[in-house]
Design an enzyme around this catalytic site. Structure first.
Site, PDB file in Angstrom:
ATOM      1  N   LYS A  12      -1.007  36.727 -36.980  1.00  0.00           N
ATOM      2  CA  LYS A  12      -0.457  36.864 -35.625  1.00  0.00           C
ATOM      3  C   LYS A  12      -0.810  35.598 -34.859  1.00  0.00           C
ATOM      4  O   LYS A  12      -1.979  35.219 -34.773  1.00  0.00           O
ATOM      5  CB  LYS A  12      -1.061  38.098 -34.939  1.00  0.00           C
ATOM      6  CG  LYS A  12      -0.297  38.542 -33.724  1.00  0.00           C
ATOM      7  CD  LYS A  12       1.095  39.068 -34.082  1.00  0.00           C
ATOM      8  CE  LYS A  12       1.241  40.556 -33.880  1.00  0.00           C
ATOM      9  NZ  LYS A  12       2.502  41.061 -34.450  1.00  0.00           N
ATOM     10  N   THR A  57       0.372  42.129 -39.302  1.00  0.00           N
ATOM     11  CA  THR A  57      -0.041  41.199 -38.244  1.00  0.00           C
ATOM     12  C   THR A  57      -0.370  41.987 -36.975  1.00  0.00           C
ATOM     13  O   THR A  57      -1.206  41.565 -36.181  1.00  0.00           O
ATOM     14  CB  THR A  57       1.045  40.142 -37.954  1.00  0.00           C
ATOM     15  OG1 THR A  57       2.197  40.776 -37.380  1.00  0.00           O
ATOM     16  CG2 THR A  57       1.443  39.392 -39.209  1.00  0.00           C
ATOM     17  N   ARG A 170      -3.756  -4.226 -17.731  1.00  0.00           N
ATOM     18  CA  ARG A 170      -2.750  -3.160 -17.607  1.00  0.00           C
ATOM     19  C   ARG A 170      -3.451  -1.844 -17.353  1.00  0.00           C
ATOM     20  O   ARG A 170      -4.673  -1.725 -17.520  1.00  0.00           O
ATOM     21  CB  ARG A 170      -1.903  -3.072 -18.889  1.00  0.00           C
ATOM     22  CG  ARG A 170      -2.703  -2.656 -20.097  1.00  0.00           C
ATOM     23  CD  ARG A 170      -1.840  -2.404 -21.340  1.00  0.00           C
ATOM     24  NE  ARG A 170      -2.689  -1.967 -22.449  1.00  0.00           N
ATOM     25  CZ  ARG A 170      -2.243  -1.565 -23.623  1.00  0.00           C
ATOM     26  NH1 ARG A 170      -0.945  -1.559 -23.885  1.00  0.00           N
ATOM     27  NH2 ARG A 170      -3.071  -1.172 -24.555  1.00  0.00           N
ATOM     28  N   GLN A 213      -5.787   1.636 -30.001  1.00  0.00           N
ATOM     29  CA  GLN A 213      -6.403   1.890 -31.303  1.00  0.00           C
ATOM     30  C   GLN A 213      -7.905   1.605 -31.251  1.00  0.00           C
ATOM     31  O   GLN A 213      -8.728   2.364 -31.774  1.00  0.00           O
ATOM     32  CB  GLN A 213      -5.753   1.008 -32.380  1.00  0.00           C
ATOM     33  CG  GLN A 213      -4.342   1.413 -32.771  1.00  0.00           C
ATOM     34  CD  GLN A 213      -3.238   0.762 -31.926  1.00  0.00           C
ATOM     35  OE1 GLN A 213      -3.433   0.460 -30.749  1.00  0.00           O
ATOM     36  NE2 GLN A 213      -2.074   0.555 -32.519  1.00  0.00           N
ATOM     37  N   HIS A 241       2.611   5.034 -20.947  1.00  0.00           N
ATOM     38  CA  HIS A 241       2.908   3.693 -20.427  1.00  0.00           C
ATOM     39  C   HIS A 241       3.080   3.689 -18.916  1.00  0.00           C
ATOM     40  O   HIS A 241       3.752   4.557 -18.346  1.00  0.00           O
ATOM     41  CB  HIS A 241       4.197   3.160 -21.056  1.00  0.00           C
ATOM     42  CG  HIS A 241       4.150   3.105 -22.553  1.00  0.00           C
ATOM     43  ND1 HIS A 241       3.276   2.303 -23.246  1.00  0.00           N
ATOM     44  CD2 HIS A 241       4.880   3.757 -23.500  1.00  0.00           C
ATOM     45  CE1 HIS A 241       3.456   2.464 -24.545  1.00  0.00           C
ATOM     46  NE2 HIS A 241       4.429   3.340 -24.732  1.00  0.00           N
TER      47      HIS A 241
HETATM   48  O1  URC Z   1      -2.636  -0.290 -27.203  1.00  0.00           O
HETATM   49  C1  URC Z   1      -1.497  -0.475 -27.663  1.00  0.00           C
HETATM   50  N1  URC Z   1      -1.300  -0.347 -29.008  1.00  0.00           N
HETATM   51  C2  URC Z   1      -0.060  -0.514 -29.587  1.00  0.00           C
HETATM   52  O2  URC Z   1       0.085  -0.419 -30.833  1.00  0.00           O
HETATM   53  C3  URC Z   1       1.008  -0.825 -28.730  1.00  0.00           C
HETATM   54  N2  URC Z   1       2.328  -1.053 -28.951  1.00  0.00           N
HETATM   55  C4  URC Z   1       2.907  -1.295 -27.744  1.00  0.00           C
HETATM   56  O3  URC Z   1       4.131  -1.518 -27.549  1.00  0.00           O
HETATM   57  N3  URC Z   1       1.974  -1.242 -26.751  1.00  0.00           N
HETATM   58  C5  URC Z   1       0.774  -0.951 -27.343  1.00  0.00           C
HETATM   59  N4  URC Z   1      -0.468  -0.765 -26.840  1.00  0.00           N
END
Ligand code: URC
Length: 286
Positions: A12, A57, A170, A213, A241
């Site tokens: 469930k 369930t 940014r 990353q 973004h």
């Molecule tokens: O931190 C980021 N990693 C990306 O892989 C990536 N690709 C992107 O267009 N902007 C960003 N910013």
């Protein structure tokens, strides 16, 4: 052509459980979304329609409600462990149980009044099988974070379709989904959760980021460095973004002040960090 039954499970999903504890005039609230999934000797069910092995369930849902009444609901990991063990111990045909729980936070506004916290959701997934193997993964989702500076992105690969401009300043914003695997079943799940969550926040705020990353790795690394009871962290972080708006048509400059917060498309950065000596994950992530 011969075919055979592949991996299967049933249960469930989305049992929305609200448990109230009344301590005189002061009440306490737990608000959960519980999903159960059982697997085992289910060949006949699928192949011949013999339902003898199937615990409905509907019964699984009833068990969630009854256990909430009988045992109360403490930390979600403990409630999930209780349910998973019960299904495996009592269901002859059940070899494996998976219990997933989401917990929605309510902030106290009075002795019996609460405000739903719009913020993150606490999560866990527990597996238990009839050989006594148990795994516990805790986590959170929808933890929305933003840095107004301290984020750069440049030096990336460029091809004939690249239009992105490099930036040294940014906005970095994301909604974190994080899951962390316990070495064992875990001890103090409340303290462990608070510690891991704090690590994620501190690493996000404290990392001068050259990419999302890199920030992701720093967050996972911080959790493992500070939480010895954990052995692996997996993160999924959308890049929310924020585009600087061109105000030059209006004769205005824009020195990192006015942004358009786009909701799609978004970059999706996913990755894991694990200890070199992490025990085999088995079915923990399934
Ligand atoms: O931190 C980021 N990693 C990306 O892989 C990536 N690709 C992107 O267009 N902007 C960003 N910013």
């Amino acid at each position: 052509m011969t075919v055979k039954l592949g991996p299967n499970r049933y249960g469930k999903a989305g049992v929305r459980l609200v448990r109230v504890v009344r301590e005189g005039t002061v009440h306490h609230l737990k608000d959960l979304n519980v999903s159960t999934a059982l697997s085992g000797d289910m060949e006949a069910v699928h192949l011949t329609g013999d339902n003898a092995a199937v615990l409905p369930t509907d019964s699984q849902k009833n068990t969630v409600h009854a256990f909430a009444r009988k045992h109360g609901v403490g930390e979600i990991e403990e409630f999930a462990l209780l349910l998973a063990r019960h299904f495996v111990d009592t269901g002859q045909a059940v070899h494996h149980a998976r219990v997933e729980i989401e917990e929605y936070a309510w902030r106290r506004e009075g002795p019996h009044s609460f405000v739903r916290d719009g913020g993150e959701v606490r999560t866990c997934v527990v597996h238990h099988d009839r050989d006594g193997r148990t795994t516990v993964v805790s986590g959170l989702k929808d933890l929305v974070l933003l840095n107004t500076t301290g984020s750069e992105f440049h030096g990336y690969a460029v091809d004939e379709y690249t239009t992105l401009r490099p930036t040294t300043d940014r906005i970095l914003a994301t909604a974190v989904t994080a899951r962390w695997r316990h070495r064992g079943e875990g001890g103090d799940h409340a303290a462990s959760y608070e510690r891991a969550r704090r690590c994620l926040l501190e690493a996000f705020a404290g990392t001068h980021s050259l990419s999302l990353q890199q920030t992701l790795y720093a967050m996972g690394e911080r959790v493992l460095t500070s939480c010895p009871e954990l052995c692996e962290v997996r993160l999924a972080m959308p890049n929310k973004h924020h585009f600087l708006v061109d105000l030059s048509p209006f004769g205005l400059d824009n020195d990192n002040e006015v942004y358009h917060a786009a909701d799609r498309p978004y970059g999706l950065i996913e990755g894991g960090v694990l200890r070199e000596d992490a025990p085999d994950a088995g079915f923990a992530w399934e």
